[in-house]
Motif scaffolding. Sequence first.
Motif, short mmCIF file in Angstrom:
data_model
loop_
_atom_site.label_atom_id
_atom_site.label_comp_id
_atom_site.label_asym_id
_atom_site.label_seq_id
_atom_site.Cartn_x
_atom_site.Cartn_y
_atom_site.Cartn_z
N MET A 65 -5.79 2.90 18.90
CA MET A 65 -5.07 2.14 19.92
C MET A 65 -5.93 1.01 20.47
O MET A 65 -6.67 1.18 21.44
CB MET A 65 -4.59 3.09 21.03
CG MET A 65 -3.63 4.16 20.49
SD MET A 65 -3.35 5.56 21.60
CE MET A 65 -2.31 4.79 22.83
N GLU A 68 -3.97 -4.29 21.72
CA GLU A 68 -2.53 -4.54 21.71
C GLU A 68 -1.73 -3.42 22.37
O GLU A 68 -0.56 -3.60 22.72
CB GLU A 68 -2.04 -4.75 20.26
CG GLU A 68 -2.10 -3.53 19.36
CD GLU A 68 -3.47 -3.34 18.69
OE1 GLU A 68 -3.55 -2.54 17.73
OE2 GLU A 68 -4.45 -3.98 19.15
N TYR A 69 -2.35 -2.26 22.56
CA TYR A 69 -1.67 -1.14 23.23
C TYR A 69 -1.77 -1.23 24.75
O TYR A 69 -1.06 -0.52 25.46
CB TYR A 69 -2.23 0.20 22.74
CG TYR A 69 -1.75 0.60 21.37
CD1 TYR A 69 -0.69 1.49 21.21
CD2 TYR A 69 -2.35 0.09 20.23
CE1 TYR A 69 -0.25 1.87 19.95
CE2 TYR A 69 -1.91 0.46 18.96
CZ TYR A 69 -0.86 1.34 18.83
OH TYR A 69 -0.42 1.71 17.58
N GLU A 126 3.30 3.14 18.65
CA GLU A 126 3.37 1.72 18.34
C GLU A 126 3.08 0.91 19.60
O GLU A 126 3.30 1.38 20.72
CB GLU A 126 4.74 1.34 17.79
CG GLU A 126 5.89 1.62 18.73
CD GLU A 126 7.24 1.35 18.08
OE1 GLU A 126 7.26 1.08 16.87
OE2 GLU A 126 8.26 1.41 18.79
N PRO A 127 2.52 -0.31 19.45
CA PRO A 127 2.28 -1.16 20.62
C PRO A 127 3.56 -1.42 21.39
O PRO A 127 4.65 -1.51 20.80
CB PRO A 127 1.72 -2.45 20.00
CG PRO A 127 1.17 -2.03 18.67
CD PRO A 127 2.07 -0.93 18.19
N THR A 129 4.72 0.67 23.67
CA THR A 129 5.10 1.93 24.32
C THR A 129 4.32 2.06 25.63
O THR A 129 3.13 1.74 25.70
CB THR A 129 4.77 3.12 23.40
OG1 THR A 129 5.48 2.98 22.17
CG2 THR A 129 5.16 4.44 24.06
N PHE A 134 3.15 7.63 26.43
CA PHE A 134 2.03 8.21 25.68
C PHE A 134 1.51 9.47 26.37
O PHE A 134 1.18 10.46 25.71
CB PHE A 134 0.90 7.19 25.55
CG PHE A 134 1.14 6.13 24.51
CD1 PHE A 134 1.52 6.47 23.22
CD2 PHE A 134 0.96 4.79 24.81
CE1 PHE A 134 1.73 5.49 22.25
CE2 PHE A 134 1.17 3.81 23.86
CZ PHE A 134 1.56 4.16 22.58
#
Length: 461
Positions: A65, A68-69, A126-127, A129, A134
């Motif tokens: 991650m 971008e996350y 996926e980015p 979220t 999470f």
Amino acid sequence: MTAPSTAPAPPSRGGRWIRHWDPEDETFWKETGEKVARRNLFFSVLSEHIGFSVWTLWSVLVLFMGPEYGLTPADKFLLTSMVTLVGAVVRVPYTFAVAVFGGRNWTIVSAGLLLVPTVAAFAVMEPGTSFATFLLVGLLAGVGGGNFASSMTNINAFFPLRKKGWALGLNAGGGNIGVPVIQLTALAIIGAGGGPRVLLGIYIPLVVVAAVLAALFMDNLENVRNDTGAAREAAKDAHTWIMSFLYIGTFGSFIGYSFAFGQVLTNQFDRTPLQAAYVTFIGPLLGSLVRPLGGRLADRYGGARISLYTYVAMGVATAVLTAASIQKSLALFTCAFVVLFVLTGLGNGSTFKMVPGIFQAKARAKGLTGEEAASYGRRLSGASMGLIGAVGALGGVGINLAFRQSFLSYGSGTGAFVAFLAFYAVCFAVTWAVYLRRPLGASRAAAAASAEKPQLSYAEV
């Protein structure tokens, strides 16, 4: 000697049930017991192994991650802390589930439950979220931590006292090794340019395989009953909580460092996820492999003695880690961390061997002998293991929260290591004071004079 029968119990129970089980009888053990116990141990290890992999899944996923996350280092430490917390809490009901449903039956159920966190993670990874999503999905992975408690309670009932250190060490070590295995798998996937969903796609079918094999090859023990009296008695016994505290120092360290090692390398030493993954698996792998050795050494020399020496060595390794952290020496830091992992594995084996030994010693002090003493020991040690495993796993929560606060306050893990060093010193003191210290005024003459009366001694546990 009556051989065990796998004929089903009354229809209301159903399934594969063994009605007669007396592993302390050497004839029974040699003729039939050992073969059945080893078979159940093997498939219990397999299921627990997958459970550990799923539990520690997020220690690997956070390495995937990137920026971008949108997660900060503090977010990631909080996420892994909460996963560890759930894994600790569910260990208590998982312990008693063995007696309610049977060891084989609950292994099937608990293995099947691992599909929930793996499929859920596959869906959201996926980015874009949200962190809350999470966190929620990560909490589901905590069920993997419960498999350890039910597996240890189940296997504890299969083996005689003289074999428990080895058997429990092998059972737990085979489960613990799920941590480095998933890290190695992640390393291969990252190296090949794959993403987190590839990793999850590998584990989903493995969960199904573990459940099916448990159904085909494991057994339930009819003499393992849901004994609420034993649970209450174990909860009231001071040794249950003392051993819970000591297990924080060994297993809590192992699982906490397993979650945190990669993040410390990436945040403090600026390692890339791939660079971190190249070394993070080594410590958990060696720590898992030596756990049966810790149990075997405890069988031979006494778990209290091995645990005492282990805490001393853990303190020394942590002091080296603190110095390496201050000096920003990556090579020394990595080596010391790996050594610390090995020591936690040895301590895991020795501390868990102490549990049945303590209650067996109490049985002898009560004047119990033979099967009556063995039954008392199995009853209370089995009931206490879930509590000890749960509290011990909470140490992993503390370690990740300590790292989180240390990075927020100092920008490194140094503050956390100083706290860990102090904690290991306390573990050493407790082990010596409770299990190895001779009472003031004790002498050989006094011991000889009271030799005919059963004495309560924990030096050999």
